[in-house]
Design a protein around this motif. Sequence first.
Motif, PDB file in Angstrom:
ATOM      1  N   GLY A 265      48.422  24.900 -35.153  1.00 56.42           N
ATOM      2  CA  GLY A 265      48.885  25.343 -33.764  1.00 56.42           C
ATOM      3  C   GLY A 265      47.583  25.098 -32.824  1.00 56.42           C
ATOM      4  N   LYS A 266      47.798  25.606 -31.847  1.00 60.18           N
ATOM      5  CA  LYS A 266      46.829  25.514 -30.511  1.00 60.18           C
ATOM      6  C   LYS A 266      45.934  26.953 -30.700  1.00 60.18           C
ATOM      7  CE  LYS A 266      48.631  22.372 -27.321  1.00 60.18           C
ATOM      8  NZ  LYS A 266      48.178  21.846 -25.880  1.00 60.18           N
ATOM      9  N   PRO A 267      45.021  27.101 -30.212  1.00 59.01           N
ATOM     10  CA  PRO A 267      44.087  28.216 -30.130  1.00 59.01           C
ATOM     11  C   PRO A 267      44.922  29.323 -29.950  1.00 59.01           C
ATOM     12  CG  PRO A 267      42.781  26.496 -29.434  1.00 59.01           C
ATOM     13  CD  PRO A 267      44.086  25.900 -29.401  1.00 59.01           C
ATOM     14  N   GLY A 510      32.958  31.532 -46.974  1.00 59.52           N
ATOM     15  CA  GLY A 510      33.279  30.773 -45.919  1.00 59.52           C
ATOM     16  C   GLY A 510      34.809  30.854 -45.919  1.00 59.52           C
ATOM     17  N   ARG A 511      35.554  29.927 -45.025  1.00 53.55           N
ATOM     18  CA  ARG A 511      37.004  29.885 -44.500  1.00 53.55           C
ATOM     19  C   ARG A 511      37.733  29.554 -45.972  1.00 53.55           C
ATOM     20  NH1 ARG A 511      38.153  32.681 -39.842  1.00 53.55           N
ATOM     21  NH2 ARG A 511      40.187  31.919 -40.405  1.00 53.55           N
ATOM     22  N   VAL A 512      38.744  30.061 -46.199  1.00 52.75           N
ATOM     23  CA  VAL A 512      39.645  29.413 -46.995  1.00 52.75           C
ATOM     24  C   VAL A 512      40.795  28.941 -46.857  1.00 52.75           C
ATOM     25  CG1 VAL A 512      38.849  31.197 -48.895  1.00 52.75           C
ATOM     26  CG2 VAL A 512      40.972  31.809 -47.416  1.00 52.75           C
ATOM     27  N   ASP A 513      40.945  29.109 -45.305  1.00 50.73           N
ATOM     28  CA  ASP A 513      42.249  28.173 -44.453  1.00 50.73           C
ATOM     29  C   ASP A 513      41.744  27.053 -43.938  1.00 50.73           C
ATOM     30  OD1 ASP A 513      40.670  29.247 -42.515  1.00 50.73           O
ATOM     31  OD2 ASP A 513      41.907  30.692 -41.759  1.00 50.73           O
ATOM     32  N   ASP A 514      42.741  26.515 -43.262  1.00 48.39           N
ATOM     33  CA  ASP A 514      42.222  25.305 -42.531  1.00 48.39           C
ATOM     34  C   ASP A 514      41.585  25.210 -41.213  1.00 48.39           C
ATOM     35  OD1 ASP A 514      42.898  23.586 -44.446  1.00 48.39           O
ATOM     36  OD2 ASP A 514      45.197  23.912 -43.836  1.00 48.39           O
ATOM     37  N   MET A 523      36.788  25.710 -35.299  1.00 48.38           N
ATOM     38  CA  MET A 523      37.915  24.817 -34.671  1.00 48.38           C
ATOM     39  C   MET A 523      38.761  24.714 -36.013  1.00 48.38           C
ATOM     40  SD  MET A 523      36.293  21.290 -33.672  1.00 48.38           S
ATOM     41  CE  MET A 523      34.850  22.140 -33.789  1.00 48.38           C
ATOM     42  N   GLY A 524      40.374  24.549 -35.597  1.00 48.90           N
ATOM     43  CA  GLY A 524      41.378  24.278 -36.558  1.00 48.90           C
ATOM     44  C   GLY A 524      41.368  22.702 -36.850  1.00 48.90           C
ATOM     45  N   THR A 525      41.372  22.462 -38.067  1.00 52.65           N
ATOM     46  CA  THR A 525      41.551  20.914 -38.543  1.00 52.65           C
ATOM     47  C   THR A 525      42.839  20.310 -37.500  1.00 52.65           C
ATOM     48  OG1 THR A 525      42.798  21.852 -40.336  1.00 52.65           O
ATOM     49  CG2 THR A 525      40.643  21.128 -40.799  1.00 52.65           C
ATOM     50  N   ALA A 526      43.932  21.307 -37.537  1.00 52.84           N
ATOM     51  CA  ALA A 526      44.986  20.697 -36.934  1.00 52.84           C
ATOM     52  C   ALA A 526      44.675  20.316 -35.371  1.00 52.84           C
ATOM     53  CB  ALA A 526      45.977  21.850 -36.946  1.00 52.84           C
ATOM     54  N   GLU A 527      43.854  21.210 -34.827  1.00 49.09           N
ATOM     55  CA  GLU A 527      43.592  20.659 -33.315  1.00 49.09           C
ATOM     56  C   GLU A 527      42.916  19.329 -33.289  1.00 49.09           C
ATOM     57  OE1 GLU A 527      41.308  23.710 -31.010  1.00 49.09           O
ATOM     58  OE2 GLU A 527      41.575  24.907 -32.955  1.00 49.09           O
ATOM     59  N   VAL A 528      41.801  19.007 -34.259  1.00 49.05           N
ATOM     60  CA  VAL A 528      41.196  17.754 -34.137  1.00 49.05           C
ATOM     61  C   VAL A 528      42.373  16.767 -34.592  1.00 49.05           C
ATOM     62  CG1 VAL A 528      39.254  16.371 -35.093  1.00 49.05           C
ATOM     63  CG2 VAL A 528      39.170  18.974 -34.868  1.00 49.05           C
ATOM     64  N   GLU A 529      43.228  17.233 -35.399  1.00 49.84           N
ATOM     65  CA  GLU A 529      44.206  16.045 -36.102  1.00 49.84           C
ATOM     66  C   GLU A 529      44.997  15.644 -34.774  1.00 49.84           C
ATOM     67  OE1 GLU A 529      45.676  18.065 -39.208  1.00 49.84           O
ATOM     68  OE2 GLU A 529      44.318  17.548 -40.474  1.00 49.84           O
ATOM     69  N   SER A 530      45.606  16.792 -33.963  1.00 51.92           N
ATOM     70  CA  SER A 530      46.433  16.661 -32.847  1.00 51.92           C
ATOM     71  C   SER A 530      45.773  15.709 -31.919  1.00 51.92           C
ATOM     72  CB  SER A 530      46.918  17.731 -32.411  1.00 51.92           C
ATOM     73  OG  SER A 530      47.101  18.760 -33.062  1.00 51.92           O
ATOM     74  N   ALA A 531      44.500  15.768 -31.731  1.00 47.73           N
ATOM     75  CA  ALA A 531      43.718  14.917 -30.632  1.00 47.73           C
ATOM     76  C   ALA A 531      43.697  13.417 -31.327  1.00 47.73           C
ATOM     77  CB  ALA A 531      42.283  15.580 -30.463  1.00 47.73           C
ATOM     78  N   LEU A 532      43.393  13.130 -32.386  1.00 46.60           N
ATOM     79  CA  LEU A 532      43.404  12.062 -32.961  1.00 46.60           C
ATOM     80  C   LEU A 532      44.768  11.019 -32.930  1.00 46.60           C
ATOM     81  CD1 LEU A 532      41.166  12.779 -35.971  1.00 46.60           C
ATOM     82  CD2 LEU A 532      40.372  11.387 -34.228  1.00 46.60           C
ATOM     83  N   ILE A 550      22.482  20.749 -41.119  1.00 42.90           N
ATOM     84  CA  ILE A 550      22.167  21.356 -39.883  1.00 42.90           C
ATOM     85  C   ILE A 550      23.451  22.337 -39.355  1.00 42.90           C
ATOM     86  CG2 ILE A 550      21.380  21.384 -37.550  1.00 42.90           C
ATOM     87  CD1 ILE A 550      19.240  20.587 -39.441  1.00 42.90           C
ATOM     88  N   LYS A 551      24.320  21.623 -39.278  1.00 43.89           N
ATOM     89  CA  LYS A 551      25.754  22.158 -38.639  1.00 43.89           C
ATOM     90  C   LYS A 551      26.316  23.192 -39.831  1.00 43.89           C
ATOM     91  CE  LYS A 551      26.814  18.153 -35.909  1.00 43.89           C
ATOM     92  NZ  LYS A 551      28.175  17.217 -35.631  1.00 43.89           N
ATOM     93  N   GLY A 552      26.204  23.142 -40.764  1.00 40.67           N
ATOM     94  CA  GLY A 552      26.612  24.150 -41.740  1.00 40.67           C
ATOM     95  C   GLY A 552      28.162  23.498 -42.274  1.00 40.67           C
ATOM     96  N   GLN A 553      28.801  22.935 -41.416  1.00 35.22           N
ATOM     97  CA  GLN A 553      29.991  21.975 -41.661  1.00 35.22           C
ATOM     98  C   GLN A 553      30.076  20.836 -40.833  1.00 35.22           C
ATOM     99  OE1 GLN A 553      33.547  24.622 -42.005  1.00 35.22           O
ATOM    100  NE2 GLN A 553      34.002  23.841 -43.723  1.00 35.22           N
ATOM    101  N   GLY A 554      30.442  19.621 -41.308  1.00 39.89           N
ATOM    102  CA  GLY A 554      30.748  18.439 -40.364  1.00 39.89           C
ATOM    103  C   GLY A 554      32.126  18.027 -40.255  1.00 39.89           C
ATOM    104  N   ILE A 555      32.465  17.209 -39.345  1.00 38.06           N
ATOM    105  CA  ILE A 555      33.978  17.082 -39.273  1.00 38.06           C
ATOM    106  C   ILE A 555      34.136  15.644 -40.007  1.00 38.06           C
ATOM    107  CG2 ILE A 555      35.997  16.631 -37.720  1.00 38.06           C
ATOM    108  CD1 ILE A 555      34.442  18.364 -35.552  1.00 38.06           C
ATOM    109  N   TYR A 556      35.024  15.622 -41.043  1.00 35.71           N
ATOM    110  CA  TYR A 556      35.290  14.363 -41.814  1.00 35.71           C
ATOM    111  C   TYR A 556      36.786  13.975 -41.435  1.00 35.71           C
ATOM    112  CZ  TYR A 556      34.908  11.231 -45.668  1.00 35.71           C
ATOM    113  OH  TYR A 556      34.901  10.003 -46.518  1.00 35.71           O
ATOM    114  N   ALA A 557      37.054  12.837 -40.665  1.00 33.77           N
ATOM    115  CA  ALA A 557      38.481  12.793 -40.385  1.00 33.77           C
ATOM    116  C   ALA A 557      38.934  11.487 -41.232  1.00 33.77           C
ATOM    117  CB  ALA A 557      38.507  12.256 -38.792  1.00 33.77           C
ATOM    118  N   TYR A 558      40.165  11.508 -41.948  1.00 33.48           N
ATOM    119  CA  TYR A 558      40.765  10.419 -42.483  1.00 33.48           C
ATOM    120  C   TYR A 558      41.993   9.863 -41.846  1.00 33.48           C
ATOM    121  CZ  TYR A 558      38.700  12.151 -46.723  1.00 33.48           C
ATOM    122  OH  TYR A 558      37.684  12.730 -47.726  1.00 33.48           O
ATOM    123  N   VAL A 559      41.898   8.662 -41.079  1.00 37.05           N
ATOM    124  CA  VAL A 559      42.887   8.189 -40.008  1.00 37.05           C
ATOM    125  C   VAL A 559      43.443   6.955 -40.476  1.00 37.05           C
ATOM    126  CG1 VAL A 559      42.629   7.340 -37.704  1.00 37.05           C
ATOM    127  CG2 VAL A 559      41.184   9.124 -38.224  1.00 37.05           C
TER     128      VAL A 559
END
Length: 643
Positions: A265-267, A510-514, A523-532, A550-559
């Motif tokens: 969901g939303k933040p 690190g996080r064990v959730d999404d 950032m929630g993976t769900a937030e980025v998914e809803s934007a896409l 550098i960023k620790g984690q990057g964002i990988y989107a399957y679309v």
Amino acid sequence: MSEFPTHPVPANFKDAHINAEQYQAMYKRSIDDPEGFWGEKATEFLSWEQPWDKVMEYDFVKGTAEWFAGGKLNVSYNCIDRHLPERADQTALIWEGDDPADSKHITYGELKDHVCKLANALKARGVKRGDRVCIYMPMIPEAAYAMLACTRIGAVHSIVFGGFSPDALKDRIQDSDCQTLITADEGVRGGRKVPLKVNADKALESCPNVHTCLVVKRTGGDVAWNDDRDVWYGDLVDAQSSDCEPESMDAEDPLFILYTSGSTGKPKGVLHTTGGYLLQASMTFKYAFDYREGEIYWCTADVGWVTGHSYIVYGPLANGAITLMFEGVPTYPDAGRCWEIVDKHQVNTFYTAPTAIRALQAVGDEPVTRSSRASLRLLGTVGEPINPEAWEWYHRVVGDGRCPIIDTWWQTETGAHMITPLPGATPLKPGSATMPFFGVDLALLNEDGSEIEGAGAGYLVIKASWPSQIRSVYGDHQRMVDTYFSNYPGYYFTGDGASRDEDGYYWITGRVDDVLNVSGHRMGTAEVESALVLHDDIAEAAVVGFPHDIKGQGIYAYVTPMQGVEPSEELRQELIQLCVKEIGPIAKPDIIQWAPGLPKTRSGKIMRRILRKIAENELDSLGDTSTLADPSVVDSLVENRPG
Ligand code: 6R9
């Protein structure tokens, strides 16, 4: 857990506020007798107008917690007024502008005047106790004045990071029904302007309840104006009286709301209250950084994140400390900026995020070694796990081998440090946040919810309430219960995985959730998914994290594009822009892979585990794919993996 040797407590920290024996004894007491322990600390650290009725009462099933209920205090009084007899002329805030030629010092006496004037200005616009005030500001002193002015009159602030988009700002204003917004014409970062008022105007188009938009003139750039709603900060504030009686608040009255991302969901609007929050922010600041009177302390966070709340403003000021606020970025005008600032202002403590350390390390030692840094006594990190290599570089090059590294683990929801070394008490292991702070009762759980004894790895949970605990998700207490107290009944679930070694040291994995942690931003993976999927040409999207140097984690989107839509570079750019528009530049996907199909179970659930492995390029360990509705989807994703 790491081949890097342990660093003993440095000789110059032997007389720190807390030594090893004190840590052991105080920690034990804080767990065995929390009411006695915290009652004493609350008296030692804070000034109360009226004592509390009960130190604490909590229920981890209902997700409720109360600390010092019935006690009365005011946060701005604790951060300003009570220091005035001794410190009216001492600097409270050093402001360093984006332009290296810009800086100023604000004394505690001046801070009081600024805060009271703004508090009176808010009152003049009808802001009352309990009202929510949104703050969307660059890193300028007025951001701190705004926070403290709210606390002075009992208003609840909700800071929205200045890098968030108009849409993200709008959502947050609406969710907590803020009717006042404090912003600036433009921010300045790395020599570039940030169009805050333009963004605010867009957001406010959908926020009819906002009656006042108070605008600080930072750059003097052209801005649109709505005479019914917009007020120049200077016009309203300068004319006010510099006296404003602090409102007497209950320890459990709301202090601020801060939105943070979760797995769905939303933040969520994380709600913190007055007494417990200020106590733990104040106490951790003093002990974790071994703060000494007169020292110059600098935290590079933005006030839009919890670190800025607790460790630029509230923790330092509650201790009468000198806190440095930096408007710019570590790489402007060049990668030596931080160390230039350290020398310029004789900074003693420097607190930053691993992502900044890695980015500076990548540029090489010269920008660091050309500065003196002789004033530095202690270094800190926060926000994400620090890899031992970056830790060692920070220690050896930045700290010249003589400054302890204080790796602090905590969350927006915990309000203040929870796992951290104390420099005079804790031998350091590079990459470990080390030991729990006073009163923090940790456990590691197996998948089935049973507690792990001794060394091992599992889900990091907390067994008992702590003073600066999240009190609720604003407007949706059930979401608080569902998110933090349902996975493992009776425990607060952090969302992090961790291991504990034979010496009892904690290593956060690190996080064990999404939830992603990109450059220390949650950032929630769900937030980025809803934007896409807002894009008309897109049928479906799944987002995962992947390791980024550098960023620790990057964002990988399957679309997955709609039937008949040909993927193109143009579409890729449109999707990136959509994420920027919906969330902000921090949400730009690093990699977009076109996916004709996504790996799903027969019940239609996306198997993120597999997507993560492909993103991490761990193609040998995809695991069992036989339960997928169509296992061939995976082969196609692996074959077409970019790069
Ligand atoms: C303060 C802050 C919280 C999440 C948290 C964890 C990660 C924070 C860390 C760390 C390893 C540290 N995290 N500090 N991981 N070592 N020292 O960052 O709050 O933005 O809410 O993020 O950040 O995963 O769960 P927030």
